[in-house]
Design an enzyme around this catalytic site. Structure first.
Site, mmCIF file in Angstrom:
data_model
loop_
_atom_site.group_PDB
_atom_site.id
_atom_site.type_symbol
_atom_site.label_atom_id
_atom_site.label_comp_id
_atom_site.label_asym_id
_atom_site.label_seq_id
_atom_site.Cartn_x
_atom_site.Cartn_y
_atom_site.Cartn_z
ATOM 1 C CB THR A 190 -9.992 -4.473 1.617
ATOM 2 O OG1 THR A 190 -8.585 -4.292 1.851
ATOM 3 C CG2 THR A 190 -10.275 -4.566 0.124
ATOM 4 C CB THR A 231 -9.451 -7.821 6.333
ATOM 5 O OG1 THR A 231 -8.893 -7.381 7.576
ATOM 6 C CG2 THR A 231 -9.569 -6.643 5.384
ATOM 7 C CG LEU A 232 -15.276 -9.433 4.946
ATOM 8 C CD1 LEU A 232 -16.640 -8.794 5.126
ATOM 9 C CD2 LEU A 232 -15.378 -10.956 4.826
ATOM 10 C CG HIS A 233 -8.194 -8.321 2.057
ATOM 11 N ND1 HIS A 233 -7.797 -7.019 2.286
ATOM 12 C CD2 HIS A 233 -7.634 -9.057 3.056
ATOM 13 C CE1 HIS A 233 -7.036 -6.962 3.367
ATOM 14 N NE2 HIS A 233 -6.918 -8.167 3.858
ATOM 15 C CG ASP A 234 -9.638 -12.256 -1.959
ATOM 16 O OD1 ASP A 234 -9.117 -13.316 -1.595
ATOM 17 O OD2 ASP A 234 -8.966 -11.265 -2.328
#
Ligand code: RIB
Ligand code: CA
Length: 306
Positions: A190, A231-234
């Site tokens: 991620t 940050t596009l974690h999910d």
């Protein structure tokens, strides 16, 4: 979901993707208190116009420790202090535990995937209170952990621990050890810079017309101004169920540390490739080792389309 900006964007993505069917959402204490996480999930369900998708309020605190928050990143309201209108829709009348268990009980054997984008408290409680429910879960996908399998696989909440796992390591330990097929999308992928939103992506979102682009722009505004990237974690965890061809997973034995003075919340992948499987420590986990560069474009197109 624990009510953050990336949780909300992940939910928009999931609700707008015909490749998957979102049955319901449970909120959990994490980035923000569970009450706020519930409001934020309801805001997204209303934005997308999917009132049939229930939002059930979950755990107000981790299994065995005080909650931690991520206000500095997600704002006090969880959505970048965007002060969006309150939702009209009420939370589901059932608790998260009841809602999950009833959904699984009415499902055929192993046809429901549970995607976790916050601490694993709700899922751990389900597996504890309704142990037979695990036989009806096809797969668990967790945004969480840092496994050291890429150069980015280090901690964010501590030098070695990722926020969702660190928030409730007891819950994570229980879920990882539940013997339900488990995939994790961790910081190893991620936080790869090429997969994060940059100023140019944000400028493109702001140019897009329509309520979805406006929602993304409004919730990202403060972060993009302060940090210039997001940050596009999910969304990356949810997208693994939408565009699986973009993802590679490697099998590891993983232990979750819950008592270390410096290592609590660490997800320790046993990478001693010279040992036979029976000599390795930990539970079998499919850890994401690669995400195709197309993820970001597909995500932006899907989330901001009018
Ligand atoms: O470490 C990142 C994770 O922690 C994301 O799910 C973010 O929303 C926070 O919950
Ligand atoms: Ca989250």
């Amino acid at each position: 979901m624990d009510g953050g900006i990336d949780d909300a964007l992940a939910l928009v993505l999931g609700l707008r993707s015909p490749e998957i069917e979102v049955i319901g959402i449970t909120s959990v204490s994490g980035n923000v208190p569970v009450r706020q996480a519930t409001v934020n999930a309801l805001r997204v369900v209303e934005l997308v116009g999917r009132p049939e998708v229930w939002v059930a309020k979950g755990a107000a605190r981790p299994l065995a420790r005080d909650p931690i928050r991520a206000y500095e990143f997600h704002g006090r309201d969880g959505l970048g202090d965007s002060h969006l209108p309150m939702p009209q829709q009420d939370p589901f009348s059932k608790t998260a535990l009841k809602a999950m268990n009833e959904t699984l009980s009415s499902a055929k054997r192993r046809e429901v995937t549970i995607i976790c984008t916050g601490p694993l408290t709700n899922l751990a409680s389900l597996l504890t209170h309704f142990p037979e429910s695990k036989n009806r879960i096809e797969e668990i996908i967790v945004m969480g952990g840092a496994y050291g399998i890429t150069q980015y696989g280090v901690g964010n909440e501590t030098p070695v621990a990722e926020f969702n796992i660190y928030s409730d390591p007891e819950a994570a330990k229980l879920v990882f050890g539940a013997k339900v097929p488990l995939k994790t999308v961790g910081l190893d992928v991620t936080t790869i810079p090429q997969l994060e939103l940059e100023r140019s992506d944000y400028a493109r979102i702001r140019k897009e017309k329509g309520k979805f682009a406006a929602f993304a722009a409004r919730t990202l505004k403060k972060n993009m101004r302060l940090h210039g990237r997001f940050t596009l974690h999910d969304p990356m965890a949810v997208a693994s169920a939408i565009w699986p061809a973009l993802y590679e997973f490697s099998s590891y034995r993983v232990c979750v540390e819950s008592r270390g003075e410096y290592t609590t919340g660490m997800t320790i992948a046993d990478r001693r490739s010279w040992l036979s499987e029976d000599k390795l420590s930990g539970d079998p986990v499919m850890v994401c080792s690669h995400v195709g560069a197309r993820f970001k474009r597909l995500f932006l197109e899907r989330v901001t389309a009018a």
